[in-house]
Design a protein around this motif. Structure first.
Motif, PDB file in Angstrom:
ATOM      1  N   LYS A  69       0.826  -1.196   0.000  1.00  0.00           N
ATOM      2  CA  LYS A  69       0.000   0.000   0.000  1.00  0.00           C
ATOM      3  C   LYS A  69       0.866   1.254   0.000  1.00  0.00           C
ATOM      4  N   ARG A  70       0.664   2.126  -1.000  1.00  0.00           N
ATOM      5  CA  ARG A  70       1.437   3.365  -1.102  1.00  0.00           C
ATOM      6  C   ARG A  70       0.556   4.599  -0.951  1.00  0.00           C
ATOM      7  N   SER A  71      -0.761   4.421  -1.062  1.00  0.00           N
ATOM      8  CA  SER A  71      -1.668   5.557  -0.998  1.00  0.00           C
ATOM      9  C   SER A  71      -2.880   5.188  -0.150  1.00  0.00           C
ATOM     10  N   MET A  72      -3.387   6.194   0.586  1.00  0.00           N
ATOM     11  CA  MET A  72      -4.577   6.000   1.404  1.00  0.00           C
ATOM     12  C   MET A  72      -5.816   6.576   0.724  1.00  0.00           C
ATOM     13  N   ILE A  73      -5.747   6.753  -0.606  1.00  0.00           N
ATOM     14  CA  ILE A  73      -6.901   7.253  -1.350  1.00  0.00           C
ATOM     15  C   ILE A  73      -8.050   6.246  -1.223  1.00  0.00           C
TER      16      ILE A  73
ATOM     17  N   ARG B 298      14.997   6.095  23.469  1.00  0.00           N
ATOM     18  CA  ARG B 298      13.741   6.825  23.318  1.00  0.00           C
ATOM     19  C   ARG B 298      13.307   6.829  21.853  1.00  0.00           C
ATOM     20  N   PRO B 299      12.085   6.313  21.567  1.00  0.00           N
ATOM     21  CA  PRO B 299      11.625   6.308  20.179  1.00  0.00           C
ATOM     22  C   PRO B 299      11.109   7.690  19.757  1.00  0.00           C
ATOM     23  N   LYS B 300      11.307   8.039  18.493  1.00  0.00           N
ATOM     24  CA  LYS B 300      10.804   9.279  17.922  1.00  0.00           C
ATOM     25  C   LYS B 300       9.928   8.945  16.731  1.00  0.00           C
ATOM     26  N   PHE B 301       8.678   9.418  16.765  1.00  0.00           N
ATOM     27  CA  PHE B 301       7.712   9.082  15.725  1.00  0.00           C
ATOM     28  C   PHE B 301       7.646  10.210  14.696  1.00  0.00           C
ATOM     29  N   GLN B 302       7.646   9.822  13.420  1.00  0.00           N
ATOM     30  CA  GLN B 302       7.510  10.772  12.326  1.00  0.00           C
ATOM     31  C   GLN B 302       6.373  10.322  11.417  1.00  0.00           C
ATOM     32  N   PHE B 303       5.568  11.269  10.957  1.00  0.00           N
ATOM     33  CA  PHE B 303       4.415  10.960  10.122  1.00  0.00           C
ATOM     34  C   PHE B 303       4.605  11.583   8.740  1.00  0.00           C
ATOM     35  N   GLY B 304       4.235  10.817   7.706  1.00  0.00           N
ATOM     36  CA  GLY B 304       4.358  11.275   6.340  1.00  0.00           C
ATOM     37  C   GLY B 304       3.229  12.226   5.960  1.00  0.00           C
ATOM     38  N   ALA B 305       3.405  12.923   4.816  1.00  0.00           N
ATOM     39  CA  ALA B 305       2.409  13.891   4.344  1.00  0.00           C
ATOM     40  C   ALA B 305       1.421  13.223   3.397  1.00  0.00           C
ATOM     41  N   TYR B 306       0.187  13.760   3.338  1.00  0.00           N
ATOM     42  CA  TYR B 306      -0.854  13.263   2.442  1.00  0.00           C
ATOM     43  C   TYR B 306      -0.922  14.150   1.200  1.00  0.00           C
ATOM     44  N   ASN B 307      -1.228  13.560   0.033  1.00  0.00           N
ATOM     45  CA  ASN B 307      -1.442  14.344  -1.180  1.00  0.00           C
ATOM     46  C   ASN B 307      -2.885  14.852  -1.214  1.00  0.00           C
ATOM     47  N   ASP B 308      -3.223  15.595  -2.291  1.00  0.00           N
ATOM     48  CA  ASP B 308      -4.544  16.225  -2.364  1.00  0.00           C
ATOM     49  C   ASP B 308      -5.671  15.197  -2.365  1.00  0.00           C
TER      50      ASP B 308
ATOM     51  N   GLU C 190      -5.654  12.171  -1.084  1.00  0.00           N
ATOM     52  CA  GLU C 190      -5.757  11.574   0.247  1.00  0.00           C
ATOM     53  C   GLU C 190      -6.408  12.551   1.226  1.00  0.00           C
ATOM     54  N   LYS C 191      -6.104  13.856   1.069  1.00  0.00           N
ATOM     55  CA  LYS C 191      -6.745  14.853   1.931  1.00  0.00           C
ATOM     56  C   LYS C 191      -8.248  14.911   1.689  1.00  0.00           C
ATOM     57  N   LYS C 192      -8.673  14.692   0.433  1.00  0.00           N
ATOM     58  CA  LYS C 192     -10.098  14.663   0.126  1.00  0.00           C
ATOM     59  C   LYS C 192     -10.769  13.483   0.818  1.00  0.00           C
ATOM     60  N   THR C 193     -10.087  12.341   0.802  1.00  0.00           N
ATOM     61  CA  THR C 193     -10.603  11.155   1.505  1.00  0.00           C
ATOM     62  C   THR C 193     -10.724  11.429   2.993  1.00  0.00           C
ATOM     63  N   GLU C 194      -9.718  12.121   3.572  1.00  0.00           N
ATOM     64  CA  GLU C 194      -9.750  12.448   4.993  1.00  0.00           C
ATOM     65  C   GLU C 194     -10.918  13.368   5.329  1.00  0.00           C
ATOM     66  N   GLU C 195     -11.276  14.283   4.398  1.00  0.00           N
ATOM     67  CA  GLU C 195     -12.426  15.151   4.631  1.00  0.00           C
ATOM     68  C   GLU C 195     -13.718  14.355   4.735  1.00  0.00           C
ATOM     69  N   TYR C 196     -13.906  13.389   3.811  1.00  0.00           N
ATOM     70  CA  TYR C 196     -15.082  12.521   3.873  1.00  0.00           C
ATOM     71  C   TYR C 196     -15.083  11.718   5.173  1.00  0.00           C
ATOM     72  N   ASP C 197     -13.889  11.251   5.553  1.00  0.00           N
ATOM     73  CA  ASP C 197     -13.746  10.444   6.765  1.00  0.00           C
ATOM     74  C   ASP C 197     -14.132  11.254   8.004  1.00  0.00           C
ATOM     75  N   ALA C 198     -13.618  12.488   8.086  1.00  0.00           N
ATOM     76  CA  ALA C 198     -13.912  13.339   9.239  1.00  0.00           C
ATOM     77  C   ALA C 198     -15.386  13.724   9.285  1.00  0.00           C
ATOM     78  N   GLN C 199     -15.988  13.926   8.103  1.00  0.00           N
ATOM     79  CA  GLN C 199     -17.408  14.272   8.053  1.00  0.00           C
ATOM     80  C   GLN C 199     -18.262  13.130   8.594  1.00  0.00           C
ATOM     81  N   ALA C 200     -17.918  11.906   8.213  1.00  0.00           N
ATOM     82  CA  ALA C 200     -18.672  10.743   8.705  1.00  0.00           C
ATOM     83  C   ALA C 200     -18.519  10.587  10.212  1.00  0.00           C
ATOM     84  N   MET C 201     -17.297  10.768  10.730  1.00  0.00           N
ATOM     85  CA  MET C 201     -17.065  10.618  12.166  1.00  0.00           C
ATOM     86  C   MET C 201     -17.776  11.693  12.975  1.00  0.00           C
ATOM     87  N   LYS C 202     -17.918  12.878  12.394  1.00  0.00           N
ATOM     88  CA  LYS C 202     -18.605  13.957  13.095  1.00  0.00           C
ATOM     89  C   LYS C 202     -20.050  13.577  13.387  1.00  0.00           C
TER      90      LYS C 202
END
Length: 539
Positions: free
Chosen positions: A318-322, A381-391, A393-405
């Motif tokens: 898996k390379r994309s969360m679209i 001590r572990p250090k966590f880093q998070f990758g960036a989302y493309n446009d 994937e950000k659209k998918t996150e908007e739908y996701d957040a709307q449903a959770m709301k």
């Protein structure tokens, strides 16, 4: 290296060989070849049944604190059945005196004799007997209390209880003793006696022929944890239910193998409760349904392996969360871990606990992939880093957040209300037990609501091409198999109901797959489209 398809074919082939081998072994257990000379009336090499002479028999049950006896002075007679009929089924309850040694965490044994009527067992040269402990050691179940008032489920005084700590095993009374006699007039071949039955056989020479005395058997699979009673120091008498039924040779051999299998599990570290779950499959199930259970369990194991394999393969590439709901992934991880902790707190069978633990580890790994998380160690001590989302994937996150709301307006009040109600009205072992039960009740009762964000994302994108359908398919087969196991294996009622809840969710996914046909221009679960693959091949 083997391709994925050839590896799957290899696994399925090995599975088919395993099933065929199991069927052959089961046939060998159930079917016993009779002595060929018996058909001609010849006695040479054959072992004949003594019961064919129809002797008058008597059944006697004695108790003693010793594992071996030499005289009648050290034992107590608790049951005597004169004119014992091997064809007649019976059940009798007697009161057994509990010696002081047994009350102090000692062992009490039952000696069951089958001998000629009117003759004491130790004076009868043709008697058969078998020994079974009437006590076992097990850690008692912790007492449950109301966490707010401190009121216990029982009002017993501490002095009346076993003085041992709760984490130490104490003597428990086995309140059932199930006896069987093999009643078939079967003639064995002396040169090929089945090893499983041979250890229960006692031979005598009568004239020129060898006879085997009645085969007496104690059904240990009928000793269930639910029938156990804690032995207190104040206990002087305890009830014992002695039941008898005849048994065929095929079932006797099968039962011997099953008892040996349960014993082997205990030697490998299975507790009395874990072994009890396995016993329940055999004792509480019809034999024909039991045979079906074997095949169902084998297919469940196959589909479990294939589902885990395809799920791991899907997320590894898996390379994309679209199109994928991150909230749904996080919720599945949370719910799987909570369910595992709940099953661990309830001391559920390892048959259920181990797959739940493996699933929890896989879900934690999937969260790491979904959040594009990398872990770098700075010393200890572990250090966590998070990758960036493309446009996209950000659209998918908007739908996701709307449903959770929308879901949060319904879900949170229900979970908090349910936790408060259980705190006031239900008794628990500890605050941790209440916390885990509250979480898991929310997971089981309303967990399917957290699957709705993915359905909402599918609806908004009008596509299901981004979902791992191979893993979904294998999990669906296992879900329907779990529906069967829900009636066979002992598990919490809430876990049983959750099996049927998953059926409904998968049917909704199937409906969406039918509703949104395949669009080859859309990206698949690996972030690629069919048209992109064609361009790469042409170039």
């Amino acid at each position: 290296m083997l391709s994925r398809s050839s590896f799957t074919s290899l696994v399925v082939g090995v599975f088919a060989v395993y099933v065929a081998h199991t069927c052959w072994v089961m046939y060998g257990i159930v079917y016993t070849r009779p002595c060929p000379a018996a058909a001609d009336g010849a006695a040479g090499g054959c072992v004949w049944p003594y019961l064919a002479r129809r002797p008058k028999l008597q059944l006697s049950v004695y108790t003693t604190t010793r594992s071996s006896i030499g005289a009648e002075s050290s034992i107590d007679l608790v049951l005597n059945v004169e004119d014992f009929d091997i064809e007649s089924k019976f059940e009798r309850t007697v009161n057994v005196s509990v010696p002081k040694k047994t009350r102090n965490n000692g062992t009490l044994y039952a000696f069951v004799f089958l001998h000629h009527a009117g003759i004491l067992p130790w004076h009868d040269g043709k008697q058969v007997h078998i020994v079974s402990p009437l006590t076992t050691y097990m850690i008692p179940k912790p007492e449950e209390i109301n966490l707010l008032t401190g009121e216990s489920a029982t009002q017993q005084m501490e002095a009346e209880k076993q003085p041992n700590a709760l984490d130490e095993p104490v003597s428990h009374w086995r309140s059932r003793l199930t006896l069987n006699v093999m009643v078939e007039d079967f003639v064995f071949d002396g040169s090929s006696l089945p090893a499983d039955v041979h250890r229960y056989m006692k031979m005598v020479q009568l004239g020129k022929t060898v006879h085997y005395l009645p085969i007496l058997f104690i059904d240990q699979l009928s000793n269930r944890v639910k029938d156990l009673m804690v032995i207190n120091r104040s206990t002087t008498e305890l009830p014992l239910t002695v039941s008898y039924d005849k048994i065929s040779l095929g079932k006797l051999r099968f039962w011997i193998h099953m008892q040996d299998a349960v014993y082997s599990l205990q030697q490998f570290g299975f507790s009395e409760k874990d072994a009890d779950e396995v016993k329940g499959i055999f004792v509480d199930t019809n034999l024909y349904f039991l045979a079906l259970t074997f095949f169902v369990a084998a297919f469940h194991l196959l589909f479990d392996f294939l589902a885990f394999k395809n799920d791991i393969s899907f997320w590894k590439k898996k390379r994309s969360m679209i199109g994928m709901s991150t909230k749904a992934v996080l919720w599945r991880c949370f719910s799987t871990v909570v369910i595992f902790l709940f099953l661990l707190d309830e001391q559920t069978s390892l048959l259920v606990l181990i797959p739940a633990g493996v699933g929890a580890v896989i879900e934690l790994w999937k969260v790491k992939k979904a959040l594009k998380m990398t872990i770098r160690w700075q010393g200890l001590r572990p250090k966590f880093q998070f990758g960036a989302y493309n446009d996209s994937e950000k659209k998918t996150e908007e739908y996701d957040a709307q449903a959770m709301k929308y879901l949060s307006y319904l879900l949170y009040p229900l979970c908090i209300g349910g936790a408060g109600y259980s705190l006031l009205n239900v008794k628990y072992k500890s605050w941790y037990s209440w916390l885990i039960n509250s979480f898991v009740n929310g997971v089981y009762a309303f967990g399917f609501l957290f699957m709705l964000p993915q359905l909402f994302v599918n609806y908004k994108m009008k596509s299901v091409a981004h979902l791992p359908w191979k893993a979904f398919t294998y999990k669906a087969f296992n879900t329907f198999i779990d529906d069967i196991f829900a009636f066979i294996i002992t598990m919490p009622t809430s876990h049983r109901l959750a099996c049927f809840r998953d059926d409904v969710v998968f049917l909704v996914y199937l409906y969406q797959r039918w509703l949104y046909p395949v669009d080859k221009s859309r990206v698949n679960e690996y972030g690629e489209s069919y048209e992109e693959k064609l361009k790469k091949k042409s170039s």
